[in-house]
Design an enzyme around this catalytic site. Structure first.
Site, PDB file in Angstrom:
ATOM      1  N   ASN A 173       0.862  -1.177   0.000  1.00  0.00           N
ATOM      2  CA  ASN A 173       0.000   0.000   0.000  1.00  0.00           C
ATOM      3  C   ASN A 173       0.904   1.235   0.000  1.00  0.00           C
ATOM      4  O   ASN A 173       1.486   1.579   1.021  1.00  0.00           O
ATOM      5  CB  ASN A 173      -0.893  -0.024   1.250  1.00  0.00           C
ATOM      6  CG  ASN A 173      -1.744   1.221   1.371  1.00  0.00           C
ATOM      7  OD1 ASN A 173      -1.855   2.004   0.427  1.00  0.00           O
ATOM      8  ND2 ASN A 173      -2.354   1.413   2.530  1.00  0.00           N
TER       9      ASN A 173
ATOM     10  N   LYS B 270       0.044   4.279  -0.314  1.00  0.00           N
ATOM     11  CA  LYS B 270      -0.621   5.459   0.265  1.00  0.00           C
ATOM     12  C   LYS B 270      -0.360   6.707  -0.596  1.00  0.00           C
ATOM     13  O   LYS B 270      -0.336   6.612  -1.806  1.00  0.00           O
ATOM     14  CB  LYS B 270      -0.178   5.672   1.715  1.00  0.00           C
ATOM     15  CG  LYS B 270      -0.259   4.397   2.544  1.00  0.00           C
ATOM     16  CD  LYS B 270      -0.118   4.646   4.002  1.00  0.00           C
ATOM     17  CE  LYS B 270      -0.021   3.323   4.741  1.00  0.00           C
ATOM     18  NZ  LYS B 270      -0.183   3.426   6.153  1.00  0.00           N
TER      19      LYS B 270
ATOM     20  N   HIS C  37      -9.799   0.642   4.381  1.00  0.00           N
ATOM     21  CA  HIS C  37      -8.513   0.808   5.079  1.00  0.00           C
ATOM     22  C   HIS C  37      -8.741   1.690   6.308  1.00  0.00           C
ATOM     23  O   HIS C  37      -9.557   2.609   6.270  1.00  0.00           O
ATOM     24  CB  HIS C  37      -7.474   1.440   4.137  1.00  0.00           C
ATOM     25  CG  HIS C  37      -6.105   1.439   4.743  1.00  0.00           C
ATOM     26  ND1 HIS C  37      -5.693   2.409   5.619  1.00  0.00           N
ATOM     27  CD2 HIS C  37      -5.071   0.562   4.621  1.00  0.00           C
ATOM     28  CE1 HIS C  37      -4.446   2.133   6.014  1.00  0.00           C
ATOM     29  NE2 HIS C  37      -4.043   1.018   5.411  1.00  0.00           N
TER      30      HIS C  37
ATOM     31  N   GLU D 224      -7.210   4.094   7.519  1.00  0.00           N
ATOM     32  CA  GLU D 224      -7.054   5.540   7.310  1.00  0.00           C
ATOM     33  C   GLU D 224      -8.316   6.121   6.663  1.00  0.00           C
ATOM     34  O   GLU D 224      -8.702   7.254   6.940  1.00  0.00           O
ATOM     35  CB  GLU D 224      -5.789   5.815   6.484  1.00  0.00           C
ATOM     36  CG  GLU D 224      -4.559   5.624   7.357  1.00  0.00           C
ATOM     37  CD  GLU D 224      -3.304   5.172   6.644  1.00  0.00           C
ATOM     38  OE1 GLU D 224      -3.214   5.325   5.412  1.00  0.00           O
ATOM     39  OE2 GLU D 224      -2.409   4.661   7.328  1.00  0.00           O
TER      40      GLU D 224
ATOM     41  N   GLU E 200      -5.882  -5.694  10.070  1.00  0.00           N
ATOM     42  CA  GLU E 200      -4.893  -4.655  10.370  1.00  0.00           C
ATOM     43  C   GLU E 200      -5.296  -3.934  11.662  1.00  0.00           C
ATOM     44  O   GLU E 200      -6.124  -3.006  11.625  1.00  0.00           O
ATOM     45  CB  GLU E 200      -4.851  -3.631   9.233  1.00  0.00           C
ATOM     46  CG  GLU E 200      -4.401  -4.197   7.911  1.00  0.00           C
ATOM     47  CD  GLU E 200      -3.763  -3.108   7.054  1.00  0.00           C
ATOM     48  OE1 GLU E 200      -2.607  -3.288   6.674  1.00  0.00           O
ATOM     49  OE2 GLU E 200      -4.408  -2.079   6.811  1.00  0.00           O
TER      50      GLU E 200
HETATM   51  C1  PEP Z   1      -1.039  -0.188   5.785  1.00  0.00           C
HETATM   52  O1  PEP Z   1      -0.996   0.926   5.325  1.00  0.00           O
HETATM   53  O2  PEP Z   1      -1.958  -0.941   5.473  1.00  0.00           O
HETATM   54  C2  PEP Z   1       0.019  -0.604   6.715  1.00  0.00           C
HETATM   55  C3  PEP Z   1      -0.063  -1.791   7.248  1.00  0.00           C
HETATM   56  O3  PEP Z   1       1.042   0.290   6.944  1.00  0.00           O
HETATM   57  P1  PEP Z   1       2.435  -0.017   7.719  1.00  0.00           P
HETATM   58  O4  PEP Z   1       2.998  -1.281   7.135  1.00  0.00           O
HETATM   59  O5  PEP Z   1       3.283   1.176   7.462  1.00  0.00           O
HETATM   60  O6  PEP Z   1       2.095  -0.195   9.164  1.00  0.00           O
END
Ligand code: PEP
Length: 252
Positions: free
Chosen positions: A6, A8, A93, A95, A165
Site C-alpha cells: 500500500n 498510500k 482501510h 485511514e 490490520e
Molecule cells: C497499511 O498501510 O496498510 C500498513 C499496514 O502500513 P504499515 O505497514 O506502514 O504499518
C-alpha cells in the site's frame, strides 16, 4: 501467498517506473506467491504498464466510490479504476475509516460495488487501541466483517480477500504478536467459511518489516501481508518478499 504493497500518498509516476524496473530485476517471476501494488490513483496506469510482463504482479486502487458515476469530485468509481488497469481495490482501510470518516455501511457499499465491477476487494478490518484494551477486538472485527459482507452471494464472498490490520499497529512500529494475529485470523476465516468461502485468504497488516516477516509467516493462519512503510523502497520491499517466500518454503 500474497504480498500487498500500500503506497498510500507516496510515489509518483516517474518514481514508480524506477521502482518497478529495479523491483523486477531483484524479484524474479514465481508462481507460488502474488505481489499486489496499490499505488496512488495518479500513478496507477504507469504502475500497471511497468509490470505488464509480470503475471505474478497485480495492481489496484486504494479506495473507490460505490456509485457508478456522477458528481463526486475527487472520487474514483470501480469502472474508472478498471479502465485504468486495476484488478484490485483496497476497501475500508483504517485511514479511510478513521481519518476520512468512512462508516461500516459505506465500506459495505464499496465492497459490493467492487465485486459487481469484477475487481477483487481487499477488505481491511481491525480494532483501535482503545477497543483492544477494552477486550473488544473480536467483536469489532466481526462487526466490521458482517457490515461489509452482509447480503453478498457465497460466490462474492469467495472472491473477497480480507486483511486484518489492528489500527494501533499501522505505521507505529508496533505489531500484533504472531499468535495474537493468528487468533483473529482464525475468527475471520471461520466467518468467511460460514458465509460460503471455501479457501478464504486472510492477510495481516501493521508495521510488517523485513525483520518480522519470518516470525509472522511462521503462523500458517496468515496467507500473506499488507504492507505500507516497508513497501516504499525497492530494497525493503524486495527483501521482505524474498524472506517471506523463503519462510514459507522452509519447514520450521
Ligand atoms: C497499511 O498501510 O496498510 C500498513 C499496514 O502500513 P504499515 O505497514 O506502514 O504499518
Amino acid at each position: 501467498m500474497i504480498f500487498a504493497a500500500n503506497w498510500k500518498m507516496n510515489i509518483g509516476p516517474s518514481e514508480a517506473r524506477r521502482f518497478a524496473k529495479a523491483f523486477v530485476e531483484a524479484v524474479p517471476l514465481q508462481s507460488r506467491r502474488e505481489i499486489w501494488f496499490f499505488p496512488s490513483a495518479v500513478t496507477l496506469t504507469t504502475t500497471v504498464k511497468a509490470f505488464r510482463d509480470r503475471p505474478d504482479i497485480r495492481c489496484g486502487v486504494q479506495d473507490v466510490h460505490w456509485a457508478p458515476d456522477g458528481a463526486f469530485t475527487g472520487a474514483i468509481s470501480v469502472a474508472l479504476a478498471a479502465a485504468s488497469g486495476a484488478t484490485l481495490a483496497l476497501v475500508g482501510h483504517s485511514e479511510r475509516r478513521h481519518l476520512f470518516g468512512e462508516s461500516d455501511d459505506e465500506t459495505g457499499k464499496k465492497v459490493r460495488a467492487v465485486l459487481e465491477g469484477g475487481l477483487t476487494p481487499l477488505l481491511c478490518v481491525g480494532e483501535t487501541l482503545e477497543e483492544r484494551e477494552r477486550g473488544d477486538t473480536m467483536a469489532v472485527v466481526l462487526r466490521q466483517l458482517e457490515m461489509a459482507l452482509a447480503g453478498l452471494e457465497p460466490e462474492q464472498i469467495r472472491r473477497t480477500v480480507v486483511a486484518y490490520e489492528p489500527v494501533w499497529a499501522i505505521g507505529t512500529g508496533r505489531t500484533a504478536t504472531p499468535e495474537d494475529a493468528a487468533r483473529v485470523h482464525a475468527l475471520i476465516r471461520a466467518s468467511l467459511v460460514d458465509w460460503g468461502a471455501t479457501t478464504p485468504k486472510v492477510l495481516y497488516g501493521g508495521s510488517v518489516k523485513p525483520d518480522n516477516i519470518v516470525s509472522l509467516l511462521a503462523q500458517h493462519e496468515l496467507d500473506g501481508v499488507l504492507v505500507g512503510g516497508a513497501s516504499l523502497t525497492t530494497a525493503t520491499w524486495s527483501s521482505l518478499v524474498a524472506k517471506g517466500v523463503e519462510a514459507r518454503l522452509t519447514p520450521q
